[in-house]
Design a protein around this motif. Structure first.
Motif, PDB file in Angstrom:
ATOM      1  N   LEU A 149      28.626  -1.757 -26.156  1.00 31.85           N
ATOM      2  CA  LEU A 149      30.232  -2.951 -27.168  1.00 31.85           C
ATOM      3  C   LEU A 149      29.273  -4.231 -26.009  1.00 31.85           C
ATOM      4  O   LEU A 149      29.812  -4.455 -26.909  1.00 31.85           O
ATOM      5  N   CYS A 150      28.974  -4.086 -24.923  1.00 32.92           N
ATOM      6  CA  CYS A 150      29.355  -5.930 -24.624  1.00 32.92           C
ATOM      7  C   CYS A 150      27.917  -5.651 -22.654  1.00 32.92           C
ATOM      8  O   CYS A 150      28.206  -5.352 -22.227  1.00 32.92           O
ATOM      9  N   PRO A 151      26.668  -5.422 -23.097  1.00 33.18           N
ATOM     10  CA  PRO A 151      26.006  -4.808 -21.793  1.00 33.18           C
ATOM     11  C   PRO A 151      25.646  -5.789 -21.074  1.00 33.18           C
ATOM     12  O   PRO A 151      26.197  -6.859 -21.698  1.00 33.18           O
ATOM     13  N   PRO A 152      26.035  -5.717 -19.862  1.00 35.26           N
ATOM     14  CA  PRO A 152      25.803  -7.249 -18.826  1.00 35.26           C
ATOM     15  C   PRO A 152      25.062  -7.855 -18.650  1.00 35.26           C
ATOM     16  O   PRO A 152      23.587  -7.501 -19.012  1.00 35.26           O
ATOM     17  N   ASP A 153      25.099  -9.722 -18.332  1.00 37.12           N
ATOM     18  CA  ASP A 153      23.634  -9.691 -19.047  1.00 37.12           C
ATOM     19  C   ASP A 153      22.624 -10.231 -17.446  1.00 37.12           C
ATOM     20  O   ASP A 153      21.888  -9.525 -17.508  1.00 37.12           O
ATOM     21  N   LEU A 154      23.670  -9.586 -16.615  1.00 34.76           N
ATOM     22  CA  LEU A 154      22.797  -9.572 -14.611  1.00 34.76           C
ATOM     23  C   LEU A 154      24.469  -8.861 -14.033  1.00 34.76           C
ATOM     24  O   LEU A 154      25.590  -8.381 -14.376  1.00 34.76           O
ATOM     25  N   PRO A 177      37.958 -14.312 -13.721  1.00 38.10           N
ATOM     26  CA  PRO A 177      36.850 -13.708 -13.030  1.00 38.10           C
ATOM     27  C   PRO A 177      37.668 -12.735 -14.191  1.00 38.10           C
ATOM     28  O   PRO A 177      38.737 -13.055 -14.727  1.00 38.10           O
ATOM     29  N   ILE A 178      37.490 -10.994 -14.160  1.00 34.56           N
ATOM     30  CA  ILE A 178      38.213  -9.956 -14.403  1.00 34.56           C
ATOM     31  C   ILE A 178      38.357  -9.585 -13.019  1.00 34.56           C
ATOM     32  O   ILE A 178      36.881  -9.154 -12.357  1.00 34.56           O
ATOM     33  N   ARG A 179      38.736  -8.740 -13.576  1.00 32.80           N
ATOM     34  CA  ARG A 179      38.243  -7.236 -11.916  1.00 32.80           C
ATOM     35  C   ARG A 179      38.624  -5.720 -12.983  1.00 32.80           C
ATOM     36  O   ARG A 179      39.579  -5.761 -13.744  1.00 32.80           O
ATOM     37  N   GLU A 180      38.095  -4.556 -12.254  1.00 33.45           N
ATOM     38  CA  GLU A 180      37.814  -3.216 -12.843  1.00 33.45           C
ATOM     39  C   GLU A 180      38.564  -2.197 -11.654  1.00 33.45           C
ATOM     40  O   GLU A 180      37.866  -2.792 -10.782  1.00 33.45           O
ATOM     41  N   PRO A 181      39.477  -1.566 -11.917  1.00 30.62           N
ATOM     42  CA  PRO A 181      40.342  -1.694 -13.277  1.00 30.62           C
ATOM     43  C   PRO A 181      41.262  -2.397 -13.071  1.00 30.62           C
ATOM     44  O   PRO A 181      41.697  -3.250 -12.158  1.00 30.62           O
ATOM     45  N   GLY A 182      41.598  -2.394 -14.633  1.00 30.96           N
ATOM     46  CA  GLY A 182      42.359  -3.994 -14.659  1.00 30.96           C
ATOM     47  C   GLY A 182      42.385  -5.570 -15.331  1.00 30.96           C
ATOM     48  O   GLY A 182      40.665  -4.859 -16.523  1.00 30.96           O
ATOM     49  N   GLN A 205      38.879  -1.471 -23.018  1.00 31.17           N
ATOM     50  CA  GLN A 205      40.050  -2.210 -23.535  1.00 31.17           C
ATOM     51  C   GLN A 205      40.082  -3.752 -22.764  1.00 31.17           C
ATOM     52  O   GLN A 205      39.639  -4.450 -23.857  1.00 31.17           O
ATOM     53  N   VAL A 206      38.946  -3.616 -21.364  1.00 33.11           N
ATOM     54  CA  VAL A 206      39.105  -5.602 -21.306  1.00 33.11           C
ATOM     55  C   VAL A 206      37.654  -6.240 -21.867  1.00 33.11           C
ATOM     56  O   VAL A 206      37.544  -7.095 -21.976  1.00 33.11           O
ATOM     57  N   LEU A 207      36.680  -5.057 -22.437  1.00 35.13           N
ATOM     58  CA  LEU A 207      35.526  -5.524 -22.853  1.00 35.13           C
ATOM     59  C   LEU A 207      35.807  -6.629 -24.232  1.00 35.13           C
ATOM     60  O   LEU A 207      35.538  -7.392 -24.345  1.00 35.13           O
ATOM     61  N   HIS A 208      37.380  -5.287 -24.593  1.00 35.00           N
ATOM     62  CA  HIS A 208      37.101  -6.054 -26.190  1.00 35.00           C
ATOM     63  C   HIS A 208      38.585  -7.230 -26.341  1.00 35.00           C
ATOM     64  O   HIS A 208      38.328  -8.046 -26.606  1.00 35.00           O
ATOM     65  N   THR A 209      39.472  -7.127 -25.185  1.00 31.07           N
ATOM     66  CA  THR A 209      40.570  -8.429 -25.424  1.00 31.07           C
ATOM     67  C   THR A 209      39.971  -9.209 -24.162  1.00 31.07           C
ATOM     68  O   THR A 209      40.514 -10.600 -24.183  1.00 31.07           O
ATOM     69  N   ARG A 210      39.188  -9.362 -22.892  1.00 35.83           N
ATOM     70  CA  ARG A 210      38.561 -10.346 -22.500  1.00 35.83           C
ATOM     71  C   ARG A 210      37.073 -11.137 -22.416  1.00 35.83           C
ATOM     72  O   ARG A 210      37.201 -12.190 -22.363  1.00 35.83           O
TER      73      ARG A 210
END
Ligand code: T5A
Length: 215
Positions: free
Chosen positions: A131-136, A43-48, A81-86
């Motif tokens: 950078l990383c479009p969502p699949d869904l 899981p991840i959450r934004e912001p964060g 940031q989180v797209l790159h790091t997580r």
């Protein structure tokens, strides 16, 4: 020559919606259900999402005055940031990422809610999510009274939850307008947690790896 990585790329699925619709609850359930089906998921959450982005979360959800443009840019900076790091590293490992919010939140809250120019807001978000479009992306939707009750049950407040009803109505209307324009699925999240999970799973199922056919 290195041999090709046999692991399939993970999938990036984002749950969206207004305050208290049950995103966090469902992110947890979907991560667990994927795990039970033998698919690694995080899981991840934004912001964060990582130490830097969590520090930014405290700033964004705190009560210091800011301009809407600055707010939209900061949400996007933390997203980058989180797209790159997580997110990208997890996907490369074959791990699915189930996210609590992403670009549609900025479009709904800062664009529709705060009245930022929508073309500008969408373009800023697109420049980062490319950078990383969502699949869904899935939008969870409940009526106003149900959302208010769930927020009250949970019992926490931040600066966005304290904004007036008009703001939150514009946010929800914004989500529905984006769904209509971009063909994003909207799930009625007014049922039980199990019913909502089943509805999300139905939408997500086509992304699952095909199981070998046993003869
Ligand atoms: N933001 C964020 C922007 O303005 N722009 C952006 O670009 C981004 C990324 C984030 C804030 O930042 C803003 C939006 C937000 O205001 P947050 O704390 O992450 O702050 O806030 P939310 O994402 O809104 O999280 P909430 O916790 O408020 O809502 P959730 O996650 O939708 O709901 P959840 O799962 O916590 O559930 C709330 C309560 O309802 C119960 C749960 O147990 C919980 O008590 N519940 C149910 N009860 C009955 N039936 C169900 N089906 C239930 N599902 C959950």
């Amino acid at each position: 020559m290195p041999s090709p990585d046999p692991r399939p790329r993970g999938r990036y699925v984002v749950l969206e919606g207004g305050e208290g619709v049950g995103k966090t609850t469902q992110v947890r359930r979907i991560v667990d259900r994927l795990g039970a089906n033998g698919i690694a998921a995080t899981p991840i959450r934004e912001p964060g999402g990582d130490p830097f982005a969590e520090a930014g979360r405290a700033l964004l959800l705190g009560d210091l005055d800011r301009e809407p443009e600055a707010e939209a840019l900061l949400f996007n900076a933390l997203r980058a940031q989180v797209l790159h790091t997580r997110v990208l590293p997890a996907l490369a490992q074959g791990t699915w990422v189930i996210a609590d919010r992403s670009r549609l939140s900025t479009i709904a809250y800062q664009g529709h809610g705060h009245g930022l120019d929508l073309a500008w807001t969408r373009a800023v978000c697109a420049s980062v999510t490319s950078l990383c479009p969502p699949d869904l992306e899935i939008i969870l939707h409940v009526d106003e009274a149900t959302a208010a009750q769930r927020r009250a049950d949970r019992g926490t407040t931040d600066r966005f939850e304290l904004l007036d009803h008009g703001f939150h109505r514009r946010v929800v209307a914004g989500y529905l307008a984006e769904a209509e324009e971009c063909g994003i699925p909207v799930i009625d999240a007014g049922g039980t947690e199990t019913e909502v999970e089943a509805a999300i799973w139905d939408v997500l199922e086509p992304l699952l790896p095909a199981r070998p056919v046993l003869r």
